[in-house]
Write a protein that holds these residues in place. Structure first.
Motif, short mmCIF file in Angstrom:
data_model
loop_
_atom_site.label_atom_id
_atom_site.label_comp_id
_atom_site.label_asym_id
_atom_site.label_seq_id
_atom_site.Cartn_x
_atom_site.Cartn_y
_atom_site.Cartn_z
N ILE A 1 0.83 -1.21 0.00
CA ILE A 1 0.00 0.00 0.00
C ILE A 1 0.87 1.26 0.00
O ILE A 1 0.66 2.18 -0.79
CB ILE A 1 -0.95 0.01 1.22
N LEU A 2 1.86 1.31 0.88
CA LEU A 2 2.63 2.54 1.06
C LEU A 2 3.68 2.77 -0.02
O LEU A 2 4.14 3.90 -0.22
CB LEU A 2 3.30 2.55 2.43
N SER A 3 4.06 1.74 -0.75
CA SER A 3 5.06 1.93 -1.81
C SER A 3 4.42 2.46 -3.09
O SER A 3 5.09 3.08 -3.90
CB SER A 3 5.79 0.61 -2.10
N ASP A 4 3.12 2.28 -3.26
CA ASP A 4 2.41 2.80 -4.42
C ASP A 4 1.87 4.18 -4.06
O ASP A 4 1.14 4.35 -3.09
CB ASP A 4 1.26 1.85 -4.78
N THR A 5 2.23 5.20 -4.84
CA THR A 5 1.85 6.58 -4.48
C THR A 5 0.34 6.79 -4.48
O THR A 5 -0.18 7.48 -3.61
CB THR A 5 2.51 7.59 -5.45
N PHE A 6 -0.36 6.22 -5.45
CA PHE A 6 -1.82 6.38 -5.51
C PHE A 6 -2.48 5.71 -4.32
O PHE A 6 -3.32 6.30 -3.63
CB PHE A 6 -2.37 5.82 -6.82
N LEU A 7 -2.10 4.45 -4.04
CA LEU A 7 -2.70 3.73 -2.92
C LEU A 7 -2.37 4.40 -1.58
O LEU A 7 -3.20 4.45 -0.67
CB LEU A 7 -2.24 2.28 -2.91
N ARG A 8 -1.15 4.94 -1.50
CA ARG A 8 -0.76 5.62 -0.27
C ARG A 8 -1.61 6.88 -0.05
O ARG A 8 -2.06 7.15 1.07
CB ARG A 8 0.72 5.98 -0.31
N SER A 9 -1.86 7.63 -1.12
CA SER A 9 -2.67 8.84 -0.98
C SER A 9 -4.10 8.48 -0.57
O SER A 9 -4.70 9.16 0.27
CB SER A 9 -2.65 9.65 -2.27
N GLN A 10 -4.63 7.41 -1.16
CA GLN A 10 -5.98 6.97 -0.78
C GLN A 10 -6.01 6.52 0.69
O GLN A 10 -6.94 6.82 1.42
CB GLN A 10 -6.44 5.81 -1.69
N TYR A 11 -4.98 5.78 1.09
CA TYR A 11 -4.89 5.31 2.48
C TYR A 11 -4.80 6.50 3.44
O TYR A 11 -5.46 6.52 4.48
CB TYR A 11 -3.67 4.40 2.64
N ASP A 12 -4.00 7.52 3.08
CA ASP A 12 -3.88 8.70 3.94
C ASP A 12 -5.21 9.42 4.10
O ASP A 12 -5.56 9.88 5.19
CB ASP A 12 -2.82 9.65 3.38
N LEU A 13 -5.98 9.52 2.99
CA LEU A 13 -7.31 10.14 3.08
C LEU A 13 -8.22 9.37 4.02
O LEU A 13 -8.92 9.96 4.86
CB LEU A 13 -7.94 10.22 1.69
N GLU A 14 -8.23 8.04 3.89
CA GLU A 14 -9.07 7.22 4.78
C GLU A 14 -8.63 7.33 6.23
O GLU A 14 -9.45 7.36 7.14
CB GLU A 14 -9.04 5.75 4.33
N LEU A 15 -7.32 7.40 6.44
CA LEU A 15 -6.78 7.54 7.79
C LEU A 15 -7.21 8.86 8.41
O LEU A 15 -7.62 8.92 9.58
CB LEU A 15 -5.25 7.43 7.75
N GLN A 16 -7.20 9.95 7.61
CA GLN A 16 -7.64 11.25 8.11
C GLN A 16 -9.13 11.23 8.44
O GLN A 16 -9.56 11.78 9.45
CB GLN A 16 -7.34 12.33 7.07
N LYS A 17 -9.93 10.59 7.56
CA LYS A 17 -11.37 10.50 7.83
C LYS A 17 -11.64 9.73 9.12
O LYS A 17 -12.49 10.10 9.92
CB LYS A 17 -12.07 9.80 6.66
N GLN A 18 -10.90 8.62 9.31
CA GLN A 18 -11.10 7.81 10.50
C GLN A 18 -10.74 8.59 11.76
O GLN A 18 -11.46 8.54 12.77
CB GLN A 18 -10.26 6.54 10.42
N ARG A 19 -9.66 9.35 11.70
CA ARG A 19 -9.27 10.14 12.87
C ARG A 19 -10.28 11.25 13.15
O ARG A 19 -10.57 11.56 14.30
CB ARG A 19 -7.88 10.72 12.64
N ALA A 20 -10.82 11.84 12.08
CA ALA A 20 -11.84 12.87 12.27
C ALA A 20 -13.09 12.29 12.92
O ALA A 20 -13.69 12.90 13.81
CB ALA A 20 -12.19 13.52 10.93
N ARG A 21 -13.49 11.07 12.46
CA ARG A 21 -14.65 10.42 13.07
C ARG A 21 -14.38 10.09 14.53
O ARG A 21 -15.26 10.23 15.38
CB ARG A 21 -15.01 9.14 12.30
N ALA A 22 -13.16 9.65 14.82
CA ALA A 22 -12.82 9.31 16.20
C ALA A 22 -12.87 10.56 17.09
O ALA A 22 -13.38 10.51 18.21
CB ALA A 22 -11.43 8.68 16.26
N ARG A 23 -12.35 11.69 16.57
CA ARG A 23 -12.42 12.94 17.35
C ARG A 23 -13.86 13.36 17.57
O ARG A 23 -14.23 13.79 18.65
CB ARG A 23 -11.63 14.04 16.64
N MET A 24 -14.68 13.21 16.51
CA MET A 24 -16.08 13.62 16.62
C MET A 24 -16.79 12.73 17.64
O MET A 24 -17.55 13.22 18.47
CB MET A 24 -16.76 13.52 15.26
N SER A 25 -16.56 11.42 17.58
CA SER A 25 -17.23 10.54 18.53
C SER A 25 -16.72 10.77 19.95
O SER A 25 -17.46 10.64 20.91
CB SER A 25 -17.06 9.08 18.12
N GLU A 26 -15.45 11.16 20.07
CA GLU A 26 -14.91 11.47 21.39
C GLU A 26 -15.60 12.71 21.97
O GLU A 26 -16.00 12.73 23.13
CB GLU A 26 -13.40 11.73 21.25
#
Length: 198
Positions: free
Chosen positions: A56-81
């Protein structure tokens, strides 16, 4: 969602070279041939996660998609907190309001926090006794017996008429006729009731 940066033990802003070095180091460290049979399974599982993270992290496109999902997940976690903190504050306010109402009222009932405080009694005979005492103390003072009015009597009468009509319909259906005969003529309860009237 798996933390691929944590699996490869790199920072989220790491370059491709650093990710590749970390991958090679971890592959050497967790190669299954270096471990005994018991530890080998754990090493194989760890190596599988490492390969997945590197793919995932060696492919630039997959890494960018993963980073977006990671940011969304952290935002949801902050919101639920934040939501959890808000709900907890509302709960504490409600408990305090109920406690004030109970103190002002004639009978004091236990609040939820007091029930939690008495957890040592849960599951014991003393806990059951406390529960019965609380239920008895919180019962209404006067229980008025509701008198049946005309509408209630009509509802009872209509129910009896509907049951009789259903019984007659079932009597004339050939499929259920035998069952109805057995119910009426061979049932000891109906025989006893019939014996009272004959």
């Amino acid at each position: 969602m798996k933390d691929y940066y944590g699996i490869l033990e790199v920072n989220e802003k790491a370059s491709q070279e650093i990710i590749e070095k970390a991958y090679k180091t971890l592959v050497k460290k967790y190669h299954p041939d270096l471990y005994s049979s018991i530890e080998k399974r754990e090493a194989e599982r760890k190596l599988k996660d490492i390969n997945e993270a590197y793919n995932i992290l060696s492919d630039t496109f997959l890494r960018s998609q993963y980073d977006l999902e990671l940011q969304k997940q952290r935002a949801r976690a902050r919101m639920s907190e934040n939501e959890f903190v808000r709900n907890n504050q509302n709960y504490q306010q409600n408990v305090n309001q109920n406690r004030n109402k109970d103190i002002l009222g004639s009978k004091r009932r236990k609040t939820k926090t007091e029930y939690v405080r008495n957890k040592s009694n849960v599951g014991t005979i003393f806990g059951l006794v406390d529960l019965v005492k609380d239920l008895w103390a919180s019962r209404p003072e006067k229980r008025e017996r509701k008198k049946m009015n005309r509408t209630d009597w009509m509802a009872v009468g209509l129910t009896i008429v509907a049951l009789l009509i259903i019984g007659v319909i079932l009597w004339f259906i050939p499929f259920t006729n035998g069952w109805m005969r057995q119910l009426l003529f061979e049932n000891p309860i109906f025989n006893f009731i019939g014996g009272l009237f004959s």
